[in-house]
Motif scaffolding. Structure first.
Motif, PDB file in Angstrom:
ATOM      1  N   THR A  58     -11.770  -8.741 -65.438  1.00 39.78           N
ATOM      2  CA  THR A  58     -12.403  -8.160 -64.254  1.00 39.78           C
ATOM      3  C   THR A  58     -11.519  -8.253 -63.009  1.00 39.78           C
ATOM      4  OG1 THR A  58     -14.505  -8.806 -65.177  1.00 39.78           O
ATOM      5  CG2 THR A  58     -14.511  -8.216 -62.853  1.00 39.78           C
ATOM      6  N   LEU A  59     -10.974  -9.466 -62.771  1.00 40.90           N
ATOM      7  CA  LEU A  59     -10.188  -9.643 -61.545  1.00 40.90           C
ATOM      8  C   LEU A  59      -8.926  -8.802 -61.558  1.00 40.90           C
ATOM      9  CD1 LEU A  59     -10.496 -13.449 -60.799  1.00 40.90           C
ATOM     10  CD2 LEU A  59     -11.444 -11.503 -59.512  1.00 40.90           C
ATOM     11  N   LEU A  60      -8.269  -8.776 -62.724  1.00 40.40           N
ATOM     12  CA  LEU A  60      -7.049  -7.976 -62.834  1.00 40.40           C
ATOM     13  C   LEU A  60      -7.365  -6.499 -62.609  1.00 40.40           C
ATOM     14  CD1 LEU A  60      -4.031  -7.695 -63.550  1.00 40.40           C
ATOM     15  CD2 LEU A  60      -4.727  -7.448 -65.943  1.00 40.40           C
ATOM     16  N   PHE A  61      -8.429  -6.017 -63.232  1.00 34.80           N
ATOM     17  CA  PHE A  61      -8.782  -4.602 -63.073  1.00 34.80           C
ATOM     18  C   PHE A  61      -9.144  -4.295 -61.609  1.00 34.80           C
ATOM     19  CE2 PHE A  61     -10.212  -4.028 -67.810  1.00 34.80           C
ATOM     20  CZ  PHE A  61      -8.918  -4.313 -68.209  1.00 34.80           C
ATOM     21  N   ASP A  62      -9.804  -5.251 -60.948  1.00 27.72           N
ATOM     22  CA  ASP A  62     -10.111  -5.075 -59.517  1.00 27.72           C
ATOM     23  C   ASP A  62      -8.821  -4.883 -58.725  1.00 27.72           C
ATOM     24  OD1 ASP A  62     -12.829  -5.353 -59.814  1.00 27.72           O
ATOM     25  OD2 ASP A  62     -12.896  -7.457 -59.163  1.00 27.72           O
ATOM     26  N   ARG A  63      -7.835  -5.734 -59.013  1.00 23.93           N
ATOM     27  CA  ARG A  63      -6.582  -5.681 -58.242  1.00 23.93           C
ATOM     28  C   ARG A  63      -5.818  -4.402 -58.539  1.00 23.93           C
ATOM     29  NH1 ARG A  63      -3.670 -11.118 -59.545  1.00 23.93           N
ATOM     30  NH2 ARG A  63      -2.072 -10.237 -58.189  1.00 23.93           N
ATOM     31  N   ALA A  66      -7.074  -1.533 -59.485  1.00 31.74           N
ATOM     32  CA  ALA A  66      -7.798  -0.424 -58.851  1.00 31.74           C
ATOM     33  C   ALA A  66      -7.553  -0.421 -57.337  1.00 31.74           C
ATOM     34  CB  ALA A  66      -9.291  -0.523 -59.155  1.00 31.74           C
ATOM     35  N   ASP A  67      -7.557  -1.607 -56.714  1.00 34.17           N
ATOM     36  CA  ASP A  67      -7.277  -1.693 -55.272  1.00 34.17           C
ATOM     37  C   ASP A  67      -5.896  -1.143 -54.956  1.00 34.17           C
ATOM     38  OD1 ASP A  67      -9.608  -2.772 -54.496  1.00 34.17           O
ATOM     39  OD2 ASP A  67      -8.840  -4.807 -54.115  1.00 34.17           O
ATOM     40  N   ASP A  68      -4.903  -1.571 -55.740  1.00 29.98           N
ATOM     41  CA  ASP A  68      -3.528  -1.116 -55.498  1.00 29.98           C
ATOM     42  C   ASP A  68      -3.410   0.387 -55.693  1.00 29.98           C
ATOM     43  OD1 ASP A  68      -2.616  -3.605 -54.904  1.00 29.98           O
ATOM     44  OD2 ASP A  68      -1.780  -4.026 -56.878  1.00 29.98           O
ATOM     45  N   TYR A  90       0.413   2.569 -56.757  1.00 30.85           N
ATOM     46  CA  TYR A  90       1.115   1.929 -57.889  1.00 30.85           C
ATOM     47  C   TYR A  90       0.917   0.422 -57.842  1.00 30.85           C
ATOM     48  CZ  TYR A  90       4.878   0.255 -54.814  1.00 30.85           C
ATOM     49  OH  TYR A  90       5.588  -0.394 -53.850  1.00 30.85           O
ATOM     50  N   CYS A  91       1.205  -0.240 -58.953  1.00 31.10           N
ATOM     51  CA  CYS A  91       1.172  -1.704 -58.964  1.00 31.10           C
ATOM     52  C   CYS A  91       2.089  -2.245 -60.051  1.00 31.10           C
ATOM     53  CB  CYS A  91      -0.244  -2.230 -59.149  1.00 31.10           C
ATOM     54  SG  CYS A  91      -1.038  -1.655 -60.645  1.00 31.10           S
ATOM     55  N   ILE A  92       2.527  -3.483 -59.840  1.00 27.32           N
ATOM     56  CA  ILE A  92       3.452  -4.161 -60.761  1.00 27.32           C
ATOM     57  C   ILE A  92       2.906  -5.572 -60.969  1.00 27.32           C
ATOM     58  CG2 ILE A  92       5.826  -4.991 -61.056  1.00 27.32           C
ATOM     59  CD1 ILE A  92       6.501  -2.817 -58.774  1.00 27.32           C
TER      60      ILE A  92
END
Ligand SMILES: O=C(O)CCC(=O)C(=O)O
Ligand SMILES: [Fe+2]
Length: 217
Positions: free
Chosen positions: A10-15, A17-19, A25-27
């Motif tokens: 959940t937390l990873l997916f939140d981050r 989606a925020d990025d 993009y996100c890394i």
């Protein structure tokens, strides 16, 4: 199939989606469960060379083998293979996670292993095919244990088509996940001093007309 127990993402997916909503993009280093990354790496070691083919440019009908553009060899993933299905299952969880948060309408996912032999590269490009922009979100996950800085093979990401200086230089370190909007960010893979392994995939929207679903690839 040996089920992989997916930790709560959940937390990873939140981050992620925020990025995506803010920068596009996100890394993330070590984004996937370590057991899944290890499983993909082990599986890749066992695959025979014949199970890879040299990558082409464009979709099937305009496939053009072109070493001037990209030098990787690829193998498409299929749900029929349990090892490949395990990765696709994690990516499916991410797909629904992003849709729930951003309403992107991601419809399906296609993905291949890439093996860049020493010295191979992929010239600067966009992942979304012009006039056929059904690829909307690109993902890359790297499978290179003990990657040393200075080995080359970085993924360079540019802010837009005009930019000459990259906004990101990503080392293809084991377990790092990169996600970016496919039609926004030109990117390239620099030649590496050693073999470079990855999983490259794309979430697609359904651009079908008249109820005919776009074929994958
Ligand atoms: O491996 C990477 O870092 C990116 C690969 C890529 O751009 C692609 O396969 O379209
Ligand atoms: Fe790409």
């Amino acid at each position: 199939m040996n089920a992989i127990v997916l930790p709560d993402s959940t937390l990873l997916f939140d981050r992620i989606a925020d990025d995506l909503a803010t920068t596009g993009y996100c890394i993330y280093p070590r984004a996937l469960p370590a057991s899944l990354t290890d499983r993909m790496y082990q599986y890749l070691q066992e695959l025979e060379q014949e199970e890879f083919r040299r990558a082409g440019i464009g979709r099937d009908q305009e496939h053009q083998l072109n070493r001037q553009v990209r030098g990787d060899q690829i193998r498409w993933l299929s749900r029929a293979c349990p090892e490949e299905a395990a990765y696709l299952a994690w990516m499916e969880a991410l797909r629904t996670g992003i849709n729930r948060r951003l309403m992107m309408g991601l419809f399906d996912y296609e993905c291949h292993f890439s093996r860049y032999p020493q010295g191979a590269f992929y010239r600067r490009h966009l992942d979304a095919f012009q006039g056929r922009t059904n690829r909307v979100l690109s993902t890359v996950c790297y499978l290179n244990p003990d990657w040393q800085a200075g080995s080359g093979g970085e993924l360079l990401i540019y802010a837009d088509e005009q930019a000459r200086t990259p906004i990101e230089r990503v080392e293809p370190c084991y377990g790092t996940l990169v996600v970016f909007l496919s039609d926004r960010f030109p990117h390239e893979v620099l030649p590496a001093r050693r073999q470079r392994l990855s999983l490259a995939g794309w979430y697609r929207v359904n651009n079908s007309l008249g109820g005919i679903v776009d074929p994958p690839r």
